[in-house]
Design a protein around this motif. Structure first.
Motif, short mmCIF file in Angstrom:
data_model
loop_
_atom_site.label_atom_id
_atom_site.label_comp_id
_atom_site.label_asym_id
_atom_site.label_seq_id
_atom_site.Cartn_x
_atom_site.Cartn_y
_atom_site.Cartn_z
N THR A 28 2.23 3.03 -13.70
CA THR A 28 1.77 3.46 -15.02
C THR A 28 2.88 3.35 -16.05
O THR A 28 2.66 2.85 -17.17
CB THR A 28 1.26 4.91 -14.95
N LEU A 29 4.08 3.77 -15.71
CA LEU A 29 5.20 3.69 -16.66
C LEU A 29 5.57 2.25 -16.98
O LEU A 29 5.84 1.91 -18.13
CB LEU A 29 6.41 4.45 -16.11
N VAL A 30 5.58 1.38 -15.97
CA VAL A 30 5.90 -0.03 -16.21
C VAL A 30 4.84 -0.66 -17.12
O VAL A 30 5.18 -1.39 -18.06
CB VAL A 30 6.02 -0.79 -14.87
N MET A 31 3.59 -0.36 -16.86
CA MET A 31 2.53 -0.92 -17.71
C MET A 31 2.61 -0.38 -19.13
O MET A 31 2.41 -1.13 -20.09
CB MET A 31 1.16 -0.63 -17.09
N LEU A 32 2.92 0.90 -19.28
CA LEU A 32 3.09 1.46 -20.63
C LEU A 32 4.26 0.81 -21.36
O LEU A 32 4.15 0.50 -22.56
CB LEU A 32 3.29 2.97 -20.55
N LEU A 33 5.37 0.63 -20.67
CA LEU A 33 6.52 -0.01 -21.30
C LEU A 33 6.21 -1.44 -21.73
O LEU A 33 6.60 -1.87 -22.82
CB LEU A 33 7.71 0.01 -20.36
N SER A 37 5.97 -2.19 -25.81
CA SER A 37 7.18 -2.85 -26.29
C SER A 37 6.88 -4.14 -27.05
O SER A 37 7.79 -4.72 -27.63
CB SER A 37 8.12 -3.14 -25.13
N GLY A 38 5.66 -4.58 -27.05
CA GLY A 38 5.32 -5.80 -27.77
C GLY A 38 5.67 -7.07 -27.02
O GLY A 38 5.71 -8.15 -27.60
N VAL A 39 5.93 -6.95 -25.73
CA VAL A 39 6.22 -8.12 -24.90
C VAL A 39 4.93 -8.91 -24.73
O VAL A 39 3.84 -8.33 -24.72
CB VAL A 39 6.77 -7.64 -23.52
N PRO A 40 5.02 -10.24 -24.61
CA PRO A 40 3.79 -11.02 -24.39
C PRO A 40 3.02 -10.54 -23.16
O PRO A 40 3.60 -10.07 -22.18
CB PRO A 40 4.30 -12.45 -24.18
N ARG A 41 1.71 -10.65 -23.23
CA ARG A 41 0.85 -10.12 -22.17
C ARG A 41 0.99 -10.86 -20.84
O ARG A 41 0.51 -10.40 -19.83
CB ARG A 41 -0.61 -10.16 -22.62
N GLU A 42 1.67 -12.00 -20.84
CA GLU A 42 1.87 -12.73 -19.58
C GLU A 42 2.76 -11.96 -18.62
O GLU A 42 2.76 -12.23 -17.43
CB GLU A 42 2.48 -14.12 -19.85
N PHE A 43 3.53 -11.00 -19.12
CA PHE A 43 4.40 -10.21 -18.27
C PHE A 43 3.63 -9.17 -17.45
O PHE A 43 4.20 -8.51 -16.59
CB PHE A 43 5.48 -9.51 -19.09
N VAL A 95 -5.04 -3.07 -12.79
CA VAL A 95 -6.23 -3.73 -13.34
C VAL A 95 -6.77 -2.94 -14.52
O VAL A 95 -7.13 -3.52 -15.55
CB VAL A 95 -7.32 -3.90 -12.25
N GLY A 96 -6.79 -1.62 -14.40
CA GLY A 96 -7.25 -0.80 -15.53
C GLY A 96 -6.36 -0.97 -16.76
O GLY A 96 -6.86 -1.05 -17.89
N SER A 97 -5.07 -1.07 -16.55
CA SER A 97 -4.15 -1.30 -17.68
C SER A 97 -4.38 -2.66 -18.31
O SER A 97 -4.33 -2.80 -19.53
CB SER A 97 -2.71 -1.17 -17.21
N CYS A 98 -4.61 -3.67 -17.48
CA CYS A 98 -4.87 -5.01 -18.01
C CYS A 98 -6.17 -5.04 -18.82
O CYS A 98 -6.25 -5.71 -19.85
CB CYS A 98 -4.95 -6.03 -16.87
N VAL A 99 -7.18 -4.31 -18.37
CA VAL A 99 -8.46 -4.28 -19.09
C VAL A 99 -8.29 -3.54 -20.41
O VAL A 99 -8.83 -3.96 -21.44
CB VAL A 99 -9.54 -3.61 -18.21
N ILE A 100 -7.54 -2.44 -20.41
CA ILE A 100 -7.34 -1.68 -21.65
C ILE A 100 -6.55 -2.50 -22.66
O ILE A 100 -6.85 -2.45 -23.85
CB ILE A 100 -6.62 -0.35 -21.33
N VAL A 101 -5.58 -3.25 -22.19
CA VAL A 101 -4.74 -4.04 -23.11
C VAL A 101 -5.53 -5.17 -23.76
O VAL A 101 -5.37 -5.45 -24.93
CB VAL A 101 -3.51 -4.58 -22.35
N SER A 102 -6.38 -5.81 -22.98
CA SER A 102 -7.08 -6.99 -23.53
C SER A 102 -8.27 -6.65 -24.36
O SER A 102 -8.52 -5.68 -24.87
CB SER A 102 -7.52 -7.89 -22.40
#
Length: 102
Positions: A28-33, A37-43, A95-102
């Protein structure tokens, strides 16, 4: 006559809770960071592969905590299901973090 079994060895709760809670919190912390942080979503894609090694270290902590009470096949099965359960929980958070981001 049959002897009564002794009191089982208590499992230390500190290392047990650390090994159970730390992997999902780390994911959770890695996904939040990454997301904040504005890093490209490929990370987001290599996160599960990178977090595989800390998961193995927490498996060592879990086996150390549970190994005081269980031995042999029971410890092996507990370790395997701990690993499988943590992979499922961490992958679900990812997966939940990826869905929320996109």
């Amino acid at each position: 006559m049959n002897e009564e079994p002794g009191i089982p060895t208590p499992i230390p709760r500190g290392p047990l809770w650390l090994s159970l809670l730390a992997p999902p919190v780390v994911v959770t912390l890695v996904m939040l960071l990454i997301c904040l942080s504005g890093v490209p979503r490929e990370f987001l894609i290599p996160v599960p592969a990178i977090l595989f090694f800390p998961l193995l270290s927490f498996l060592y902590v879990f086996n150390g905590a549970v190994g005081k009470r269980y031995k042999g096949t029971s410890l092996l099965v507990l370790g395997w299901f701990y690993f499988l359960g943590q992979v499922i929980v961490c992958f679900t958070v990812w997966v939940g973090s990826c869905v929320i981001v996109s």
